[in-house]
Design an enzyme around this catalytic site. Structure first.
Site, PDB file in Angstrom:
ATOM      1  N   ASP A 233       0.819  -1.213   0.000  1.00  0.00           N
ATOM      2  CA  ASP A 233       0.000   0.000   0.000  1.00  0.00           C
ATOM      3  C   ASP A 233       0.857   1.270   0.000  1.00  0.00           C
ATOM      4  O   ASP A 233       1.889   1.337   0.663  1.00  0.00           O
ATOM      5  CB  ASP A 233      -0.894  -0.012   1.255  1.00  0.00           C
ATOM      6  CG  ASP A 233      -1.906   1.111   1.263  1.00  0.00           C
ATOM      7  OD1 ASP A 233      -2.493   1.389   0.213  1.00  0.00           O
ATOM      8  OD2 ASP A 233      -2.121   1.689   2.342  1.00  0.00           O
ATOM      9  N   HIS A 234       0.401   2.261  -0.752  1.00  0.00           N
ATOM     10  CA  HIS A 234       1.015   3.598  -0.768  1.00  0.00           C
ATOM     11  C   HIS A 234       2.516   3.565  -1.030  1.00  0.00           C
ATOM     12  O   HIS A 234       3.291   4.273  -0.374  1.00  0.00           O
ATOM     13  CB  HIS A 234       0.726   4.344   0.532  1.00  0.00           C
ATOM     14  CG  HIS A 234      -0.583   5.059   0.517  1.00  0.00           C
ATOM     15  ND1 HIS A 234      -0.842   6.156  -0.273  1.00  0.00           N
ATOM     16  CD2 HIS A 234      -1.726   4.819   1.198  1.00  0.00           C
ATOM     17  CE1 HIS A 234      -2.083   6.565  -0.083  1.00  0.00           C
ATOM     18  NE2 HIS A 234      -2.646   5.758   0.800  1.00  0.00           N
TER      19      HIS A 234
ATOM     20  N   HIS B 283      -6.468  10.880   5.613  1.00  0.00           N
ATOM     21  CA  HIS B 283      -5.719   9.872   6.350  1.00  0.00           C
ATOM     22  C   HIS B 283      -5.543  10.228   7.832  1.00  0.00           C
ATOM     23  O   HIS B 283      -5.519  11.403   8.204  1.00  0.00           O
ATOM     24  CB  HIS B 283      -4.328   9.696   5.729  1.00  0.00           C
ATOM     25  CG  HIS B 283      -4.336   8.940   4.446  1.00  0.00           C
ATOM     26  ND1 HIS B 283      -3.939   9.486   3.257  1.00  0.00           N
ATOM     27  CD2 HIS B 283      -4.704   7.681   4.158  1.00  0.00           C
ATOM     28  CE1 HIS B 283      -4.048   8.590   2.289  1.00  0.00           C
ATOM     29  NE2 HIS B 283      -4.512   7.478   2.814  1.00  0.00           N
TER      30      HIS B 283
ATOM     31  N   HIS C 127      -9.628   5.669   0.573  1.00  0.00           N
ATOM     32  CA  HIS C 127      -8.594   5.703   1.613  1.00  0.00           C
ATOM     33  C   HIS C 127      -9.078   6.605   2.742  1.00  0.00           C
ATOM     34  O   HIS C 127     -10.014   7.375   2.596  1.00  0.00           O
ATOM     35  CB  HIS C 127      -7.283   6.245   1.036  1.00  0.00           C
ATOM     36  CG  HIS C 127      -6.571   5.283   0.143  1.00  0.00           C
ATOM     37  ND1 HIS C 127      -5.225   5.023   0.243  1.00  0.00           N
ATOM     38  CD2 HIS C 127      -7.014   4.499  -0.885  1.00  0.00           C
ATOM     39  CE1 HIS C 127      -4.867   4.137  -0.673  1.00  0.00           C
ATOM     40  NE2 HIS C 127      -5.944   3.811  -1.377  1.00  0.00           N
ATOM     41  N   GLY C 128      -8.422   6.524   3.887  1.00  0.00           N
ATOM     42  CA  GLY C 128      -8.811   7.366   5.010  1.00  0.00           C
ATOM     43  C   GLY C 128     -10.161   7.017   5.588  1.00  0.00           C
ATOM     44  O   GLY C 128     -10.846   7.863   6.166  1.00  0.00           O
TER      45      GLY C 128
ATOM     46  N   SER D 170     -11.033   5.354   8.178  1.00  0.00           N
ATOM     47  CA  SER D 170     -11.176   5.355   9.634  1.00  0.00           C
ATOM     48  C   SER D 170     -11.878   6.601  10.134  1.00  0.00           C
ATOM     49  O   SER D 170     -12.460   6.597  11.225  1.00  0.00           O
ATOM     50  CB  SER D 170      -9.797   5.238  10.303  1.00  0.00           C
ATOM     51  OG  SER D 170      -9.199   3.990  10.002  1.00  0.00           O
TER      52      SER D 170
ATOM     53  N   ASN E 200     -10.153   1.153   2.572  1.00  0.00           N
ATOM     54  CA  ASN E 200      -8.908   1.018   3.318  1.00  0.00           C
ATOM     55  C   ASN E 200      -9.081   1.489   4.763  1.00  0.00           C
ATOM     56  O   ASN E 200      -9.599   2.578   5.007  1.00  0.00           O
ATOM     57  CB  ASN E 200      -7.805   1.849   2.661  1.00  0.00           C
ATOM     58  CG  ASN E 200      -7.221   1.190   1.432  1.00  0.00           C
ATOM     59  OD1 ASN E 200      -7.873   0.362   0.794  1.00  0.00           O
ATOM     60  ND2 ASN E 200      -6.016   1.559   1.082  1.00  0.00           N
ATOM     61  N   VAL E 201      -8.601   0.670   5.688  1.00  0.00           N
ATOM     62  CA  VAL E 201      -8.733   0.968   7.112  1.00  0.00           C
ATOM     63  C   VAL E 201      -7.380   0.761   7.794  1.00  0.00           C
ATOM     64  O   VAL E 201      -6.772  -0.303   7.642  1.00  0.00           O
ATOM     65  CB  VAL E 201      -9.784   0.059   7.776  1.00  0.00           C
ATOM     66  CG1 VAL E 201      -9.886   0.369   9.270  1.00  0.00           C
ATOM     67  CG2 VAL E 201     -11.142   0.203   7.098  1.00  0.00           C
TER      68      VAL E 201
ATOM     69  N   THR F 139      -6.037   3.471  10.773  1.00  0.00           N
ATOM     70  CA  THR F 139      -6.062   4.154  12.066  1.00  0.00           C
ATOM     71  C   THR F 139      -7.094   3.553  13.013  1.00  0.00           C
ATOM     72  O   THR F 139      -6.857   3.463  14.227  1.00  0.00           O
ATOM     73  CB  THR F 139      -6.341   5.655  11.865  1.00  0.00           C
ATOM     74  OG1 THR F 139      -5.324   6.199  11.008  1.00  0.00           O
ATOM     75  CG2 THR F 139      -6.339   6.411  13.177  1.00  0.00           C
TER      76      THR F 139
END
Length: 281
Positions: free
Chosen positions: A85-86, A179, A207-208, A210, A229-230, A232
């Site tokens: 990822d990233h 994020h 993304h982000g 959470s 995407n999870v 945090t």
């Protein structure tokens, strides 16, 4: 071993347009990875187990942690995709491909649009030659903080052109999330998600996540998000449980005694989130 290491991107691709999504969870430590796989098994659902470039920096190299995640995936009773990822560094992506990882995310979103296209297209060519699925990211043209800075939004026409020009298999889009949020009050642009879903022929990635409340996630999936995407959120669950255990047992020194409850908290969060995404309505 069930033979379902889930290197086939069809698991994600086939969810597009279904009104359901797959959860993608970032693992920093082995306890994270174990909890993600166990949580997916509890839910009876496929999962994406993600290793970020930041996690690679933490460990000092990709290979040892990636090997552990791959072994967990091979032994799982549900399909598990191990995903880089990233990654901003093409060398790291090449290492991942050489290690047998067949799903990567190349992040050049902070670059000017033309540079993002050129570098992403080269990554796609390399990865596709090895049978590797590629996710990329697009937000504001030349956006300083990439696609997931507050206020940045992805343009549907540009997104469609980007996918055509690069050949990516999935696209992370900017629709209002950010994020590393520690509160769940992000408000997503559902209309923009729907327009992106119509314009872009590949799965959309959020993304982000959470920072997005559960109702917001439900709406995002209903409007066209396919991969969520999870990261945090899992860290908050683990750290909160560890703090609680240590507060009750000030003299505790055995890390197993506090990391095991933290791992269990992550496992429960993964199960709950996967079920939410699989049945958002």
């Amino acid at each position: 071993m069930n033979g379902q290491t889930a290197t086939d991107p069809a698991i994600v691709r086939d969810l597009r347009g279904s009104g359901r999504a797959i959860g993608a969870f970032n693992a920093i430590m082995l306890e994270h990875a174990e909890a993600v796989v166990a949580g997916a098994e509890d839910a009876g659902l496929p999962v994406i187990l993600q290793i970020s470039q930041n996690a690679v920096r933490y460990h000092g190299s990709l290979a040892p942690f990636a090997a552990a995640c791959q072994r967990l995936a091979e032994a799982a009773t549900v399909p598990v995709i191990v995903h880089l990822d990233h990654a901003e560094d093409e060398t790291l992506i090449h290492q991942a491909v050489d290690l047998g990882i067949r799903s990567v995310m190349f992040d050049a979103a902070t670059l000017p649009y033309a540079d993002n296209v050129a570098r992403t297209r080269a990554v796609v060519a390399h990865c596709h030659a090895a049978g590797c699925w590629v996710e990329a990211e697009l937000g504001e043209v030349g956006g300083k903080d990439g696609a997931h800075a507050p206020g940045v939004r992805t343009d549907p026409a540009q997104a469609a052109a980007f996918v055509t020009a690069t050949g990516v298999d999935a696209l992370a889009v900017a629709v209002g999330s950010s994020h590393a949020m520690n509160s769940r009050d992000a408000v997503l642009d559902d209309d923009l998600i729907a327009r992106l879903r119509q314009a872009v022929p590949v799965p959309l990635v959020l993304h982000g996540s959470s920072g997005v409340p559960e109702d917001g996630l439900r709406r995002a999936v209903a409007h066209g998000i396919t991969k969520v995407n999870v990261g945090t959120l899992l860290n908050r669950a683990l750290t909160g449980e560890v703090r609680a255990v240590l507060a009750d047992h000030a003299g505790l020194t055995d890390p197993r005694k506090y990391l095991a409850p933290g791992r269990d908290a992550v496992r429960a969060e993964v199960t709950r989130t996967l079920r939410l995404l699989a049945r958002p309505r």
